[in-house]
Design a protein around this motif. Sequence first.
Motif, PDB file in Angstrom:
ATOM      1  N   GLN A  78       0.763  -1.181   0.083  1.00 42.96           N
ATOM      2  CA  GLN A  78       0.205  -0.022   0.098  1.00 42.96           C
ATOM      3  C   GLN A  78       0.719   1.344   0.006  1.00 42.96           C
ATOM      4  O   GLN A  78       0.532   2.031  -0.667  1.00 42.96           O
ATOM      5  CB  GLN A  78      -0.897   0.091   1.033  1.00 42.96           C
ATOM      6  CG  GLN A  78      -1.987  -1.100   0.976  1.00 42.96           C
ATOM      7  CD  GLN A  78      -2.921  -1.185   2.353  1.00 42.96           C
ATOM      8  OE1 GLN A  78      -2.384  -1.061   3.586  1.00 42.96           O
ATOM      9  NE2 GLN A  78      -4.094  -1.504   2.292  1.00 42.96           N
ATOM     10  N   LEU A  79       2.006   1.135   0.795  1.00 44.98           N
ATOM     11  CA  LEU A  79       2.701   2.472   0.622  1.00 44.98           C
ATOM     12  C   LEU A  79       3.566   2.568  -0.707  1.00 44.98           C
ATOM     13  O   LEU A  79       3.510   3.769  -1.191  1.00 44.98           O
ATOM     14  CB  LEU A  79       3.963   2.152   1.541  1.00 44.98           C
ATOM     15  CG  LEU A  79       3.604   2.312   3.224  1.00 44.98           C
ATOM     16  CD1 LEU A  79       4.946   1.874   4.155  1.00 44.98           C
ATOM     17  CD2 LEU A  79       3.270   3.745   3.689  1.00 44.98           C
ATOM     18  N   LYS A 105       1.119   3.846  -3.007  1.00 44.12           N
ATOM     19  CA  LYS A 105       0.477   5.182  -2.328  1.00 44.12           C
ATOM     20  C   LYS A 105      -0.754   5.427  -2.070  1.00 44.12           C
ATOM     21  O   LYS A 105      -1.650   6.180  -2.123  1.00 44.12           O
ATOM     22  CB  LYS A 105       0.796   6.396  -3.462  1.00 44.12           C
ATOM     23  CG  LYS A 105       2.400   6.378  -3.742  1.00 44.12           C
ATOM     24  CD  LYS A 105       2.620   7.697  -4.903  1.00 44.12           C
ATOM     25  CE  LYS A 105       4.029   7.744  -5.183  1.00 44.12           C
ATOM     26  NZ  LYS A 105       4.370   8.997  -6.297  1.00 44.12           N
ATOM     27  N   LYS A 133      -0.142   7.064   3.122  1.00 43.90           N
ATOM     28  CA  LYS A 133       1.147   7.781   3.125  1.00 43.90           C
ATOM     29  C   LYS A 133       2.147   7.475   3.966  1.00 43.90           C
ATOM     30  O   LYS A 133       1.807   6.586   4.964  1.00 43.90           O
ATOM     31  CB  LYS A 133       0.837   9.279   3.465  1.00 43.90           C
ATOM     32  CG  LYS A 133      -0.331   9.901   2.586  1.00 43.90           C
ATOM     33  CD  LYS A 133      -0.713  11.417   2.842  1.00 43.90           C
ATOM     34  CE  LYS A 133      -1.515  12.096   1.865  1.00 43.90           C
ATOM     35  NZ  LYS A 133      -1.762  13.304   2.245  1.00 43.90           N
ATOM     36  N   VAL A 134       3.338   7.746   3.989  1.00 36.76           N
ATOM     37  CA  VAL A 134       4.340   7.010   4.759  1.00 36.76           C
ATOM     38  C   VAL A 134       4.003   7.536   6.141  1.00 36.76           C
ATOM     39  O   VAL A 134       4.368   7.025   7.119  1.00 36.76           O
ATOM     40  CB  VAL A 134       5.771   7.654   4.375  1.00 36.76           C
ATOM     41  CG1 VAL A 134       6.904   7.252   5.227  1.00 36.76           C
ATOM     42  CG2 VAL A 134       6.058   7.241   2.789  1.00 36.76           C
ATOM     43  N   LEU A 194       2.030   5.488   8.503  1.00 37.28           N
ATOM     44  CA  LEU A 194       2.647   4.392   8.814  1.00 37.28           C
ATOM     45  C   LEU A 194       2.340   3.893  10.226  1.00 37.28           C
ATOM     46  O   LEU A 194       1.995   2.667  10.767  1.00 37.28           O
ATOM     47  CB  LEU A 194       4.039   4.149   8.601  1.00 37.28           C
ATOM     48  CG  LEU A 194       5.004   2.888   8.777  1.00 37.28           C
ATOM     49  CD1 LEU A 194       4.053   1.791   8.052  1.00 37.28           C
ATOM     50  CD2 LEU A 194       6.168   2.942   8.525  1.00 37.28           C
ATOM     51  N   GLN A 250       8.275  -0.629  12.284  1.00 38.65           N
ATOM     52  CA  GLN A 250       8.301   0.515  11.337  1.00 38.65           C
ATOM     53  C   GLN A 250       9.666   0.517  10.546  1.00 38.65           C
ATOM     54  O   GLN A 250       9.660   0.763   9.281  1.00 38.65           O
ATOM     55  CB  GLN A 250       8.157   1.911  11.908  1.00 38.65           C
ATOM     56  CG  GLN A 250       6.646   2.302  12.437  1.00 38.65           C
ATOM     57  CD  GLN A 250       6.595   3.166  13.260  1.00 38.65           C
ATOM     58  OE1 GLN A 250       7.335   4.246  12.979  1.00 38.65           O
ATOM     59  NE2 GLN A 250       5.891   3.259  14.578  1.00 38.65           N
ATOM     60  N   LEU A 308      10.717  -1.302   2.052  1.00 38.86           N
ATOM     61  CA  LEU A 308      10.102  -0.361   1.026  1.00 38.86           C
ATOM     62  C   LEU A 308      11.366   0.203   0.380  1.00 38.86           C
ATOM     63  O   LEU A 308      11.262   0.575  -0.992  1.00 38.86           O
ATOM     64  CB  LEU A 308       9.246   0.663   1.566  1.00 38.86           C
ATOM     65  CG  LEU A 308       8.586   1.721   0.762  1.00 38.86           C
ATOM     66  CD1 LEU A 308       7.729   1.078  -0.219  1.00 38.86           C
ATOM     67  CD2 LEU A 308       7.853   2.616   1.624  1.00 38.86           C
ATOM     68  N   VAL A 351      10.324   8.270   2.511  1.00 36.29           N
ATOM     69  CA  VAL A 351      10.774   7.284   3.227  1.00 36.29           C
ATOM     70  C   VAL A 351      12.259   7.457   3.994  1.00 36.29           C
ATOM     71  O   VAL A 351      12.382   7.068   5.271  1.00 36.29           O
ATOM     72  CB  VAL A 351      11.086   5.953   2.399  1.00 36.29           C
ATOM     73  CG1 VAL A 351      11.621   4.699   3.312  1.00 36.29           C
ATOM     74  CG2 VAL A 351       9.625   5.398   1.819  1.00 36.29           C
TER      75      VAL A 351
END
Length: 648
Positions: free
Chosen positions: A346-347, A350, A353-354, A357, A369, A376, A402
């Motif tokens: 999903q990240l 998009k 959003k990061v 998280l 995380q 990622l 990221v």
Amino acid sequence: MQEPVFNLKFLNMAWVTTCAIFFLYSPLRASSYAEGLIDQAVRNNLHKKASWKKILYYSNTWFGDDIGIIDSETFYLAKDGKENPKAELSATIAAFFSPINPNKPIGHHPLCAYPARFRWLGRHLTIDQSKLPEVPCTKLKKWIGNNRFARLSLVFSSYYPDNPASMFGHTFLRLHRSKKEGMSADLLDQSINFSAFPDTSNAILYTLKGVLGQFPGKYQLTPYFMKVQEYNNAERRDLWQYELDFSPEEIEFLLFCLWEIGSHHVDYFYFDDNCSAVILTLLEAVKPQLNLKRSIKAWVIPADTLRAVANSPGLVRSISIEPSVLTKFLVRYNDLSRKQRAVVDQLFSKKIKVSQLSKQPSAASAADQTRILDTLLELIDFDDRVAGSSLGEKHTSLRQEVLISRSKLKLKPKQINYNSPSKQPHLGHESSQIGLGVGSYETSDEFLDLVWRPALHELLALDEGYSENLEIGFFHTNLRYQPEQKTLYLKEYSLIRIWSLPTTPWVIKQPAWTLDIGMESVEKNCSHAQSVCQRYFINTGTGYTEDFFSKSIVLYLLLAGEIGYSKEEQLGSYLSPKLIYGAWVKASKAWKVLVQAKLFKRYGGVVTLDHQYDGGINYSIGSRNEIRLKLKRTDHRRELSLGVNHYF
């Protein structure tokens, strides 16, 4: 007493005459001295030494004769030096004492052009250095001075079926510089690569010319990081490094050998004088006690040369891996939970959003995380496919987000050991296979099968040391004998057969594909009252796979097409769309099961709809032997066989 009177004119003439005699006599003295060395070398049979032949790249022919593999006319100094080690020895010694040619650059003198030969002769003969011409060899000294290395590794780039030139893998050498003050010098390392210089991009011409030796092959010295970009990043191939037991002095001698070859070339043959074979020749030139090529077959597979090196006692110090961007991502991705993988997907797409998280239930802790963001980043690197001077541009903003979020987490990345012993390529089975089988048709007619395949690997074979879910075969040949009919015929022949069934996650899903070019014999509808007739075909297709239970079960579905010509009555040339589906099961390390079916329709002289299936159960006994049970239904006829295969 009258003082003596010196005639200055007479003295000047005497001085000039003396100098002239000296300079005219010096080459004669050098020539005489060289002849003495030549006589001594021949009496000591230096031309028969294996070490002399190896630095000249001689190879034994089928008839036991010596012949050099270097095909440039100027590499060997004697007219027949390519086939005559004795003549080449004499010509080399004489050349070292030849006067400097004022019409040629001084760096072209044999003392500068052939430093490996000169060093070798210095080990076996006592040479008076004062008799040699004074040649500075500035370029050679500067080049050697700029290339000081501490260690040497043989590198294997993993199998790459997407490129005909690299589907068997590739080997090259890595030269390691010394570490300074605890810092790695990887960016300063160099690589020695031998490759063809093609003059065409046409796939058919490329293959044909490569088989017939129509490309010049040359050594190249390039920065190692460029190889990492090419193989690790652009082609997503792992680099396996086998550090060799070579001293710095031996590495310097290797560079001398490389300098001698320079711009000279070897006719590049895809199956023998290829990248791996010529690299072994270079290693033996430096360490003549090695006999690496002795265990290599007439056709040279890179993995076989790797096994020859790994099995040579004391030659390999250590084995390590430079994982590709694909391997780095998959290892981290598979280490996550199912829900955490969904967050990565999903990240990347998009959908979230990061910055959101930490709100995900599966990413509540800083450790979770960290693992998700590190995975990622590997995914972004994989998809950007950064190589050469290009920069990752597809995910610039996402990468920045990221990195900012990752910098706020103070945890270090999880350390991962990519060097799995089961993946080390030298542990794979030998590349060639021979098999013997007995079987029966449903009509109780019996048959005997003799199978031979020079290269490389099948889906049912033990996959230790090979890429997962990959089959590459060349010249697969199956002879069949039917005792009751007393007939011997070619049941099956495959020029090339490839199955690539990657099991990558959907976020980077790679297509499965197949290619099969060959012929098969059929036992029905043959014209001219023949009991057996041939069908020639080209078959290719693409599709997708799905794996279950940690890749122990793989399902695949491909849409394919086939064009061919058959000697069957009323068929002739034909076109056939196909649906191929099957399952591949790895019950254990030794046990494998493969079931496959094909639904197709042939459009030719007559239109035929048919359904074929085949299956196999394979049990591997070590890495060299296996027992295989096969069931097959083709052309409305079933057959069952049991066979044993041996790898060599």
